[in-house]
Design an enzyme around this catalytic site. Structure first.
Site, PDB file in Angstrom:
ATOM      1  N   HIS A  40       0.816  -1.221   0.000  1.00  0.00           N
ATOM      2  CA  HIS A  40       0.000   0.000   0.000  1.00  0.00           C
ATOM      3  C   HIS A  40       0.849   1.270   0.000  1.00  0.00           C
ATOM      4  O   HIS A  40       0.303   2.367  -0.104  1.00  0.00           O
ATOM      5  CB  HIS A  40      -0.973  -0.006   1.174  1.00  0.00           C
ATOM      6  N   ASN A  41       2.158   1.119   0.129  1.00  0.00           N
ATOM      7  CA  ASN A  41       3.041   2.276   0.018  1.00  0.00           C
ATOM      8  C   ASN A  41       3.133   2.618  -1.465  1.00  0.00           C
ATOM      9  O   ASN A  41       3.367   1.739  -2.295  1.00  0.00           O
ATOM     10  CB  ASN A  41       4.418   1.953   0.595  1.00  0.00           C
ATOM     11  N   LYS A  42       2.954   3.863  -1.814  1.00  0.00           N
ATOM     12  CA  LYS A  42       2.881   4.276  -3.219  1.00  0.00           C
ATOM     13  C   LYS A  42       4.220   4.752  -3.794  1.00  0.00           C
ATOM     14  O   LYS A  42       4.253   5.352  -4.867  1.00  0.00           O
ATOM     15  CB  LYS A  42       1.826   5.387  -3.384  1.00  0.00           C
TER      16      LYS A  42
END
Length: 166
Positions: A40-42
């Site tokens: 979920h880290n972009k």
């Protein structure tokens, strides 16, 4: 368990023009042995938009090769710390990386970008002796804990194109 965490080795070469500094890898990254492994880290999407490569679609070693080919390096401002979980707010007893030593090994370096407020606070303090020799860029964190919408993050990260271009 005390929660001791250590950063990864820097990903740089003599052609690195832009160094992106995070704070300290989170638990998912440490478990995988990869920068920005938490799905979920972009980070990979944001930086991929900057360099025009779908980094998330690449295997991890190819991601790093692509970054280096585009003049981008990675590291963290914190070498070691105690932290329960992955949030920067939980970091205790930190030891900082020798940023000035690394910068001395990067002859093409033009800019340093900080991925998030913790990285910016620590990194700017350490790089103060550089004066105006380097462009320093504060970026909104790529972490999902920083709830700024993706489009707003992408707009802020787009300034990295200029840093890479000249």
């Amino acid at each position: 368990m005390r929660g001791d965490k250590r950063c990864f080795a820097p990903v740089v070469n003599s052609h690195t023009r832009l160094l992106i500094l995070g704070s300290l890898p989170g638990d998912a990254s440490l478990a995988a042995g990869q920068y920005y492994a938490y799905p979920h880290n972009k980070f990979w999407e944001l930086l991929g938009a900057v360099i025009g490569v779908d980094l998330r679609a690449l295997p991890y070693p190819a991601r790093l090769e692509s970054l280096l080919a585009h003049g981008v390096g990675l590291w963290d401002v914190i070498a070691q710390a105690e932290r329960k979980g992955s949030l920067d707010a939980a970091i205790r007893n930190q030891k900082h990386n020798a940023l000035l030593d690394l910068l001395g090994e990067l002859p093409a370096l033009r800019a340093v970008a900080f991925n998030g407020g913790t990285a910016a606070k620590i990194g700017r303090r350490q790089l103060k002796p550089c004066g105006g020799d380097l462009l320093l860029i504060d970026l909104p964190s790529s972490s999902p804990a920083h709830t700024l919408p993706f489009d707003a993050k992408a707009h802020a990260w787009s300034v990295l194109r200029e840093a890479l271009a000249g």
